[in-house]
Scaffold this motif. Structure first.
Motif, PDB file in Angstrom:
ATOM      1  N   PRO A   3      29.345  24.329  54.331  1.00 54.78           N
ATOM      2  CA  PRO A   3      30.564  23.954  53.603  1.00 54.78           C
ATOM      3  C   PRO A   3      30.370  23.907  52.090  1.00 54.78           C
ATOM      4  N   LEU A   4      29.208  23.513  51.651  1.00 56.54           N
ATOM      5  CA  LEU A   4      28.930  23.444  50.220  1.00 56.54           C
ATOM      6  C   LEU A   4      29.136  24.785  49.541  1.00 56.54           C
ATOM      7  N   LEU A   5      28.802  25.880  50.244  1.00 53.73           N
ATOM      8  CA  LEU A   5      28.913  27.211  49.644  1.00 53.73           C
ATOM      9  C   LEU A   5      30.348  27.725  49.638  1.00 53.73           C
ATOM     10  N   ARG A   6      31.207  27.190  50.475  1.00 60.21           N
ATOM     11  CA  ARG A   6      32.630  27.563  50.450  1.00 60.21           C
ATOM     12  C   ARG A   6      33.434  26.702  49.505  1.00 60.21           C
ATOM     13  N   ALA A   7      32.941  25.509  49.213  1.00 65.41           N
ATOM     14  CA  ALA A   7      33.739  24.517  48.497  1.00 65.41           C
ATOM     15  C   ALA A   7      34.175  24.984  47.116  1.00 65.41           C
ATOM     16  N   GLY A   8      33.395  25.850  46.490  1.00 62.22           N
ATOM     17  CA  GLY A   8      33.737  26.281  45.146  1.00 62.22           C
ATOM     18  C   GLY A   8      34.523  27.572  45.077  1.00 62.22           C
ATOM     19  N   ILE A   9      34.835  28.185  46.221  1.00 65.85           N
ATOM     20  CA  ILE A   9      35.545  29.465  46.224  1.00 65.85           C
ATOM     21  C   ILE A   9      37.045  29.209  46.128  1.00 65.85           C
ATOM     22  N   ARG A  10      37.616  29.498  44.980  1.00 67.00           N
ATOM     23  CA  ARG A  10      39.068  29.342  44.805  1.00 67.00           C
ATOM     24  C   ARG A  10      39.823  30.614  45.201  1.00 67.00           C
ATOM     25  N   GLN A  11      39.159  31.761  45.005  1.00 68.76           N
ATOM     26  CA  GLN A  11      39.806  33.040  45.306  1.00 68.76           C
ATOM     27  C   GLN A  11      38.786  34.006  45.878  1.00 68.76           C
ATOM     28  N   PHE A  12      39.144  34.591  47.013  1.00 67.76           N
ATOM     29  CA  PHE A  12      38.305  35.591  47.671  1.00 67.76           C
ATOM     30  C   PHE A  12      39.095  36.897  47.655  1.00 67.76           C
ATOM     31  N   GLY A  13      38.708  37.820  46.769  1.00 71.34           N
ATOM     32  CA  GLY A  13      39.473  39.044  46.578  1.00 71.34           C
ATOM     33  C   GLY A  13      38.879  40.233  47.319  1.00 71.34           C
ATOM     34  N   ILE A  14      39.761  41.109  47.800  1.00 72.40           N
ATOM     35  CA  ILE A  14      39.331  42.277  48.569  1.00 72.40           C
ATOM     36  C   ILE A  14      40.023  43.529  48.033  1.00 72.40           C
ATOM     37  N   HIS A  15      39.210  44.525  47.703  1.00 72.45           N
ATOM     38  CA  HIS A  15      39.695  45.832  47.269  1.00 72.45           C
ATOM     39  C   HIS A  15      39.276  46.890  48.281  1.00 72.45           C
ATOM     40  N   LYS A  16      39.848  48.066  48.161  1.00 71.15           N
ATOM     41  CA  LYS A  16      39.287  49.235  48.824  1.00 71.15           C
ATOM     42  C   LYS A  16      38.136  49.758  47.958  1.00 71.15           C
ATOM     43  N   GLY A  17      37.400  50.748  48.468  1.00 69.79           N
ATOM     44  CA  GLY A  17      36.312  51.308  47.677  1.00 69.79           C
ATOM     45  C   GLY A  17      34.937  50.905  48.181  1.00 69.79           C
ATOM     46  N   ASP A  18      33.910  51.410  47.501  1.00 64.79           N
ATOM     47  CA  ASP A  18      32.525  51.214  47.926  1.00 64.79           C
ATOM     48  C   ASP A  18      31.674  50.592  46.816  1.00 64.79           C
ATOM     49  N   GLN A  19      32.286  49.826  45.947  1.00 63.67           N
ATOM     50  CA  GLN A  19      31.535  49.195  44.876  1.00 63.67           C
ATOM     51  C   GLN A  19      30.718  48.016  45.417  1.00 63.67           C
ATOM     52  N   GLY A  20      29.738  47.591  44.635  1.00 58.18           N
ATOM     53  CA  GLY A  20      28.946  46.432  45.037  1.00 58.18           C
ATOM     54  C   GLY A  20      29.749  45.149  44.945  1.00 58.18           C
ATOM     55  N   PHE A  21      29.466  44.219  45.842  1.00 56.47           N
ATOM     56  CA  PHE A  21      30.137  42.930  45.816  1.00 56.47           C
ATOM     57  C   PHE A  21      29.736  42.177  44.544  1.00 56.47           C
ATOM     58  N   HIS A  22      30.608  41.276  44.091  1.00 55.15           N
ATOM     59  CA  HIS A  22      30.236  40.465  42.946  1.00 55.15           C
ATOM     60  C   HIS A  22      30.984  39.140  42.991  1.00 55.15           C
ATOM     61  N   GLY A  23      30.331  38.123  42.454  1.00 54.64           N
ATOM     62  CA  GLY A  23      30.926  36.796  42.435  1.00 54.64           C
ATOM     63  C   GLY A  23      30.602  36.077  41.152  1.00 54.64           C
ATOM     64  N   GLY A  24      31.449  35.146  40.795  1.00 53.52           N
ATOM     65  CA  GLY A  24      31.268  34.296  39.633  1.00 53.52           C
ATOM     66  C   GLY A  24      31.877  32.947  39.937  1.00 53.52           C
ATOM     67  N   PRO A  25      31.858  32.029  39.003  1.00 50.99           N
ATOM     68  CA  PRO A  25      32.393  30.697  39.266  1.00 50.99           C
ATOM     69  C   PRO A  25      33.808  30.732  39.856  1.00 50.99           C
ATOM     70  N   GLY A  26      33.918  30.300  41.101  1.00 49.76           N
ATOM     71  CA  GLY A  26      35.219  30.190  41.756  1.00 49.76           C
ATOM     72  C   GLY A  26      35.750  31.434  42.423  1.00 49.76           C
ATOM     73  N   LYS A  27      35.152  32.604  42.163  1.00 46.82           N
ATOM     74  CA  LYS A  27      35.735  33.848  42.672  1.00 46.82           C
ATOM     75  C   LYS A  27      34.664  34.776  43.275  1.00 46.82           C
ATOM     76  N   ILE A  28      35.099  35.503  44.308  1.00 47.71           N
ATOM     77  CA  ILE A  28      34.277  36.545  44.941  1.00 47.71           C
ATOM     78  C   ILE A  28      35.151  37.782  45.114  1.00 47.71           C
ATOM     79  N   PHE A  29      34.580  38.957  44.898  1.00 48.44           N
ATOM     80  CA  PHE A  29      35.308  40.201  45.114  1.00 48.44           C
ATOM     81  C   PHE A  29      34.490  41.134  45.998  1.00 48.44           C
ATOM     82  N   MET A  30      35.153  41.643  47.052  1.00 53.49           N
ATOM     83  CA  MET A  30      34.522  42.505  48.049  1.00 53.49           C
ATOM     84  C   MET A  30      35.236  43.866  48.057  1.00 53.49           C
ATOM     85  N   TYR A  31      34.559  44.863  48.660  1.00 51.07           N
ATOM     86  CA  TYR A  31      35.098  46.222  48.700  1.00 51.07           C
ATOM     87  C   TYR A  31      34.974  46.752  50.129  1.00 51.07           C
ATOM     88  N   GLN A  32      36.084  47.290  50.613  1.00 50.90           N
ATOM     89  CA  GLN A  32      36.239  47.618  52.028  1.00 50.90           C
ATOM     90  C   GLN A  32      35.133  48.513  52.579  1.00 50.90           C
TER      91      GLN A  32
END
Length: 275
Positions: free
Chosen positions: A130-159
């Motif tokens: 739970p500690l690792l989810r507690a700070g995620i305010r936004q979990f974003g998802i795009h299409k594409g094959d780019q590398g995943f990346h995260g910063g304070p409060g946000k994570i972005f993934m690629y399909q």
């Protein structure tokens, strides 16, 4: 006066001529072995062969609620920038912590397509402490094959990259790495206790961490520490020994961090519309 060596000296010179190359080769071998001993034992958490968080492990994910279309700011590596998009907005609910906003690029076209994509991540998110989810305010998802990346409060993934990680049984490990960036970096990355542990250990568990000690060492180290602390049988003994030899001080700091799970915010109650 010219010195002419006798038979005994000739034997000594002959022996030296034989042994000198061998001694040189031995010295080079020792130097190479010593150098390898200082190298990180692994390349990166993304490339590890260990299935530390397994697909059938328990998950606290409860349901995913569609909230409609909403303007959200999303970073996109394909554009190397951030833009306001009319996203598909979902909220993921968990039995042991707050809900997370799941936002999908409008390129997914329909809410059904967006839901199907979002569902690929939410069970894995529920497998994280739970500690690792507690700070995620936004979990974003795009299409594409780019590398995943995260910063304070946000994570972005690629399909497409997600499809690859699922095939490798490493999506959950990737989620943990990015969750560290979203939830822990701001608090612990520059903490004196963490910096002191880095200095005390003097080595890194992955080459990626060694190349980026300030930005990636915590995220890289935590996955291996989590494996040893919570699922020790999933990392072979020889590799466990290698990890412990590289980061004994950081293991203690991470163990203390993971013990703070009890301080996570109150669990959110899902609405009746949540599926």
């Amino acid at each position: 006066m010219v010195f002419l060596p006798g038979p005994n000296f000739r034997q000594i010179f002959k022996a030296a001529a034989i042994w000198q190359p061998a001694c040189l080769a031995f010295a080079m071998l020792v130097a190479a072995t010593s150098g390898r001993a200082q190298e990180p034992p692994f390349d990166s958490t993304a490339d590890t062969v260990f299935d530390i968080i397994q697909t059938d492990d328990p998950s606290s994910f409860v349901c995913l609620d569609y909230r409609g279309r909403a303007i959200r700011q999303m970073w996109d590596q394909r554009q190397d920038g951030e833009a306001d998009l009319n996203t598909f907005l979902f909220q993921a609910y968990f039995s042991d912590g707050p809900a997370i906003d799941i936002v999908l690029n409008p390129e997914f076209a329909t809410d059904a397509e967006a839901r199907a994509e979002a569902m690929r991540y939410v069970r894995g998110l529920g497998q994280l402490p739970p500690l690792l989810r507690a700070g995620i305010r936004q979990f974003g998802i795009h299409k594409g094959d780019q590398g995943f990346h995260g910063g304070p409060g946000k994570i972005f993934m690629y399909q497409d990259r997600t499809t690859l990680r699922i095939a490798q049984n490493h999506l959950e490990e990737s989620l943990m790495h990015e969750a560290v960036h979203a939830s822990l970096d701001a608090t612990y990355r520059d903490d004196p206790a963490w910096r002191a542990a880095q200095d005390s250990d003097g080595r890194f568990v992955t080459a990626y961490a060694a190349a980026h000690p300030e930005g990636e060492d915590l995220a890289e180290s935590l996955l291996f520490a989590y494996g040893l602390l919570r699922h020790p049988g999933r990392i072979p003994p020889v590799d466990s020994d290698a990890i412990l030899s590289v980061m004994p001080a950081r293991m203690k700091v991470i163990a203390a961090i993971l013990e703070t799970d009890a301080k996570v915010a109150q669990t959110a109650q899902p609405p009746d519309s949540c599926e």
